[in-house]
Design a protein around this motif. Sequence first.
Motif, PDB file in Angstrom:
ATOM      1  N   ALA A 233      -2.233   3.784   7.018  1.00  0.00           N
ATOM      2  CA  ALA A 233      -1.650   2.466   7.212  1.00  0.00           C
ATOM      3  C   ALA A 233      -0.111   2.812   6.594  1.00  0.00           C
ATOM      4  CB  ALA A 233      -2.600   1.371   6.362  1.00  0.00           C
ATOM      5  N   TRP A 234       0.703   1.570   6.862  1.00  0.00           N
ATOM      6  CA  TRP A 234       1.736   1.289   5.753  1.00  0.00           C
ATOM      7  C   TRP A 234       1.736   0.056   5.140  1.00  0.00           C
ATOM      8  CZ3 TRP A 234       5.699   4.612   5.272  1.00  0.00           C
ATOM      9  CH2 TRP A 234       5.629   5.733   6.303  1.00  0.00           C
ATOM     10  N   PHE A 235       1.931  -0.037   4.045  1.00  0.00           N
ATOM     11  CA  PHE A 235       1.872  -1.278   3.146  1.00  0.00           C
ATOM     12  C   PHE A 235       3.514  -1.423   2.768  1.00  0.00           C
ATOM     13  CE2 PHE A 235      -2.518  -2.132   1.991  1.00  0.00           C
ATOM     14  CZ  PHE A 235      -3.223  -1.150   2.604  1.00  0.00           C
ATOM     15  N   ARG A 236       3.862  -2.590   2.217  1.00  0.00           N
ATOM     16  CA  ARG A 236       5.203  -2.769   1.555  1.00  0.00           C
ATOM     17  C   ARG A 236       5.011  -3.897   0.330  1.00  0.00           C
ATOM     18  NH1 ARG A 236       8.202  -6.309   6.292  1.00  0.00           N
ATOM     19  NH2 ARG A 236       7.275  -8.014   6.033  1.00  0.00           N
ATOM     20  N   GLN A 237       5.769  -3.668  -0.745  1.00  0.00           N
ATOM     21  CA  GLN A 237       6.039  -4.464  -1.677  1.00  0.00           C
ATOM     22  C   GLN A 237       7.015  -5.021  -2.019  1.00  0.00           C
ATOM     23  OE1 GLN A 237       3.710  -3.151  -5.239  1.00  0.00           O
ATOM     24  NE2 GLN A 237       3.698  -5.395  -5.960  1.00  0.00           N
ATOM     25  N   ALA A 238       7.453  -6.281  -1.818  1.00  0.00           N
ATOM     26  CA  ALA A 238       8.842  -6.673  -2.369  1.00  0.00           C
ATOM     27  C   ALA A 238       8.994  -7.084  -3.847  1.00  0.00           C
ATOM     28  CB  ALA A 238       9.283  -7.803  -1.322  1.00  0.00           C
ATOM     29  N   PRO A 239      10.014  -7.168  -4.175  1.00  0.00           N
ATOM     30  CA  PRO A 239      10.184  -7.596  -5.853  1.00  0.00           C
ATOM     31  C   PRO A 239       9.522  -9.032  -6.034  1.00  0.00           C
ATOM     32  CG  PRO A 239      12.104  -6.586  -5.136  1.00  0.00           C
ATOM     33  CD  PRO A 239      11.417  -6.702  -3.730  1.00  0.00           C
ATOM     34  N   GLY A 240       8.510  -9.049  -6.904  1.00  0.00           N
ATOM     35  CA  GLY A 240       7.958 -10.189  -7.246  1.00  0.00           C
ATOM     36  C   GLY A 240       6.712 -10.681  -6.359  1.00  0.00           C
TER      37      GLY A 240
END
Length: 117
Positions: free
Chosen positions: A35-42
């Motif tokens: 899988a691909w995940f992502r995390q943006a600031p905050g």
Amino acid sequence: QVQVTESGGGLVETGGSLRLSCKVSRRTASNNAMAWFRQAPGKERERVAYIGYRGDMINYADSVKGRFTISRDRARDTLFLQMDNLRPDDTAVYYCAVQIRGDAYYWGQGTQVTVSS
């Protein structure tokens, strides 16, 4: 030990494209979903795309449907994420993950994707 290494992030303008790649060090990963995940600031980390070990079960987060395409090359233990029509809200650190079971994954170190407006 499984090592997961992403590449392909960078800076792109709104509407542009990027292709992320993920290389997994051990051949056993060819029998695992990825899988691909992502995390943006905050923000919390979110899963954006998932692919079964045979490549026949794929799903996407609603926010990326129709714009992102996940694929894998099992013979080369490599996962891809083609990202088209990128938007500023796609800006995040993107992580490749090899599913062990359930919510347990091996993780990469992440690659930064920045979309300018």
